[in-house]
Design an enzyme around this catalytic site. Structure first.
Site, PDB file in Angstrom:
ATOM      1  N   TYR A  51       0.855  -1.277  -0.084  1.00  0.00           N
ATOM      2  CA  TYR A  51      -0.293   0.134   0.129  1.00  0.00           C
ATOM      3  C   TYR A  51       0.795   1.290   0.129  1.00  0.00           C
ATOM      4  O   TYR A  51       1.302   1.724   1.049  1.00  0.00           O
ATOM      5  CB  TYR A  51      -0.923   0.144   0.942  1.00  0.00           C
ATOM      6  CG  TYR A  51      -1.757  -1.102   1.306  1.00  0.00           C
ATOM      7  CD1 TYR A  51      -2.126  -1.936   0.114  1.00  0.00           C
ATOM      8  CD2 TYR A  51      -2.485  -1.546   2.615  1.00  0.00           C
ATOM      9  CE1 TYR A  51      -2.761  -3.086   0.364  1.00  0.00           C
ATOM     10  CE2 TYR A  51      -3.154  -2.535   2.571  1.00  0.00           C
ATOM     11  CZ  TYR A  51      -3.417  -3.377   1.543  1.00  0.00           C
ATOM     12  OH  TYR A  51      -4.405  -4.517   1.779  1.00  0.00           O
ATOM     13  N   HIS A 139       0.199 -12.195   1.334  1.00  0.00           N
ATOM     14  CA  HIS A 139      -0.682 -11.512   0.288  1.00  0.00           C
ATOM     15  C   HIS A 139      -0.460 -12.000  -1.093  1.00  0.00           C
ATOM     16  O   HIS A 139       0.612 -12.449  -1.621  1.00  0.00           O
ATOM     17  CB  HIS A 139       0.025 -10.007   0.216  1.00  0.00           C
ATOM     18  CG  HIS A 139      -0.608  -8.827  -0.211  1.00  0.00           C
ATOM     19  ND1 HIS A 139      -0.095  -7.451   0.048  1.00  0.00           N
ATOM     20  CD2 HIS A 139      -1.983  -8.711  -0.339  1.00  0.00           C
ATOM     21  CE1 HIS A 139      -1.260  -6.842  -0.454  1.00  0.00           C
ATOM     22  NE2 HIS A 139      -2.606  -7.650  -0.533  1.00  0.00           N
TER      23      HIS A 139
END
Length: 203
Positions: A51, A139
């Protein structure tokens, strides 16, 4: 430990937008968002190195630095390592494209090995300014995201209570090659994967 024993409630705050997802988000907007979430009783916060190349973790850490550590649950993710080296051209994020084009320019290394997992956790702890993560998600290990020829639409795995990188010893790269249904089911029954996570192939 089962996931529902770790989470403080059914609602948490995902911090992808804090990494300048889709657009540049001002520090004032970030602060207002995080303050409002805390004031409304949100006590679970999720982030990831992806992010904004660590930007979301840095911003979230600034808020949480003023809060008692035992009063919130914090998670981040492994599978990517943020390097000090700056990206000189466009970066390949697969189907995520230019999702974080407004984030930090640091290079992002895609790596699911044990060594990279430790480095990823160490980096997250530093950016967040904390001494432990309550949950560590893996992830984007789904093969459909990684554009393999054989797609298995599986959800992210989770390692509850990974407080120190030394506790992560398994080579996570194997998880994205071909996850046997039986092995995935065992992870789910052991509480290491969300009970809502679908099994490969829909089994």
């Amino acid at each position: 430990m089962a996931l529902d024993h770790v989470l403080p409630g059914r609602i948490g705050l995902g911090t992808a937008p804090l990494g300048n997802m889709f657009r540049a988000v001002s520090d004032e907007e970030v602060s207002a968002t995080l303050d409002a979430a805390w004031d409304q009783g949100i006590r679970y916060y999720d982030s990831a190195p992806l992010y904004g190349a660590g930007l979301a973790e840095i911003r979230l850490g600034e808020l949480l630095s003023h809060k008692p550590r035992d009063e919130f649950v914090l998670s981040s993710k492994v599978g990517r390592v943020i390097l000090d080296e700056v990206e000189s051209g466009g970066r390949d994020l697969g189907d995520k494209g230019d999702l974080f084009a407004h984030g930090r320019p640091n290079k992002i290394l895609h790596d699911w090995t044990a060594d990279a997992t430790e480095r990823s956790i160490e980096g997250s702890l530093e950016r967040l300014g904390v001494d432990r993560l309550d949950i560590v998600w893996v992830h984007d290990i789904a093969q459909d995201f990684l554009q393999f020829s054989r797609a298995h639409p599986v959800s992210d795995a989770v390692i509850p209570g990974a407080t120190k990188p030394s506790r992560i010893s398994e080579d996570l790269a194997a998880l994205r090659e071909d996850i046997p249904v039986g092995f995935w089911r065992e992870l789910r029954e052991a509480g290491l994967v969300s009970p809502l996570a679908p099994l490969p192939g829909g089994a």
